[in-house]
Write an enzyme that holds these catalytic residues in place. Structure first.
Site: not given
Ligand code: FMN
Length: 317
Positions: A14-15, A66, A95, A134, A215
């Site tokens: 989720p992002m 989510q 978050c 999460k 990412r």
């Molecule tokens: C722009 C952005 C928005 C995100 N939004 C959420 C979200 O809405 N809910 C969530 O559980 N995690 C969110 N995350 C966290 C990601 O799901 C992930 O756990 C985190 O980026 C670590 O993974 P990575 O290092 O591979 O990016 C977000 C991350 C980014 C970069």
């Protein structure tokens, strides 16, 4: 209810602001086996805000919704209300953003494990679909063991673990060495998954049942294709997916949403010769027609000049 398992080994994380319907569809076409909506507040679900309908999965298999919030009753009601649009419901206890923490939601739940337990129990009781959570490994320090024990005793169906604490935000290296198979519940590992090798190593080291790419998918949406096909897609495939992404966004969010493609242009063009100049020009384009012809022109020119139709052969910009 049958025992839950993540519907595959690699999914899109989720992002917020990124994993909307268009991006989820693109990642699924590249091979992501499951996905999550952006986080949606339980309160906005209960208030029937228009934005909620846009954020919920629409005709998508294996896509979770989510939710975030802090009130067990509201979260349970919200889960019940949206469950028909979801394969399962995921609670955000990860978050670290101030605005969310202030409301005792997101990663703040890791500091109040009693509340976290009450929320999971209330959501489980209200909802027919599986409930996953999460988390981060802790708020200030690693308290994974305590958190997982609480979640498992509350009857959670699965847990996605971002291997950082909340205070770390996105800094430092994510931990994968978490031995997640200790708990008899499906788990997914998240954090620093940028390459196919990262995904393989994170799965092996964490002993999670699945991995979530975040990412890494923004930087390279075809990472899922590379994982399952062990080779990069062709330049034509990348061009066509970029065009398809633009069309999806236009269909779903209308002519005025063209600017939302700007956050993806780096991912689609990184490493291509002339990519930097193209990205600068792209940021100034207005409207889908201009965007579509620019995408065609950029990739076709690349194909003609390089003559090799593989990403591996592209010249670094
Ligand atoms: C722009 C952005 C928005 C995100 N939004 C959420 C979200 O809405 N809910 C969530 O559980 N995690 C969110 N995350 C966290 C990601 O799901 C992930 O756990 C985190 O980026 C670590 O993974 P990575 O290092 O591979 O990016 C977000 C991350 C980014 C970069």
């Amino acid at each position: 209810m049958e025992r839950f398992s993540y519907p595959g080994i690699v999914g899109l994380a989720p992002m917020a602001g990124i994993s909307n319907k268009a991006f989820r569809t693109v990642c699924r076409l590249w091979g992501a086996q499951f996905s999550f909506s952006e986080m949606i507040s339980a309160e906005s679900v209960l208030l029937d805000l228009d934005v909620v309908d846009e954020m919920l999965p629409f005709e998508e298999e294996n896509s979770a919704v989510q939710l975030y919030g802090s009130d067990p009753k509201k979260l349970a009601l919200a889960a019940k209300k949206v469950q028909h649009r979801a394969s399962w419901i995921d609670l955000n206890a990860a978050c670290p953003v101030k605005k969310v923490i202030k409301k005792n939601a997101g990663a703040a739940l890791l500091k109040d494990l009693e509340r976290l337990r009450d929320i999971v129990v209330a959501m489980k009781n209200a909802c027919e679909k599986p409930i996953t959570v999460k988390i981060r490994i802790g708020f200030e320090k690693n308290e994974l063991e305590k958190i997982m024990d609480v979640l498992v005793s509350a009857g959670v169906d699965g847990v996605e673990v971002h291997g950082r604490t909340a205070v770390q935000m996105y800094s430092g290296k994510a931990q994968w060495n978490l031995n997640l198979e200790r708990w008899n519940v499906p788990t997914a590992i998240s954090g620093d998954l940028y390459t196919v090798e990262d995904i393989r190593r994170a799965l092996e080291i964490s002993k999670a049942s699945a991995a979530l790419v975040a990412r890494g998918a923004l930087r390279k949406p075809w990472i899922f294709h590379e994982f399952f096909h062990t080779k990069a897609p062709t330049v034509e495939q990348i061009r066509d997916m970029f065009l398809f992404h633009a069309r999806l966004l236009k269909e779903r969010e209308g002519e005025k949403s063209f600017y939302k493609l700007r956050q993806f242009v780096a991912g689609y063009t990184h490493g291509f010769f002339g990519g930097r100049e193209f990205r600068e020009r792209f940021m100034k384009l207005e409207g889908f027609d201009a965007i579509e012809s620019a995408i065609r022109e950029f990739f076709n020119r690349f194909l003609m000049s390089v003559g090799e139709n593989t990403v591996r052969d592209r010249t670094n910009a």
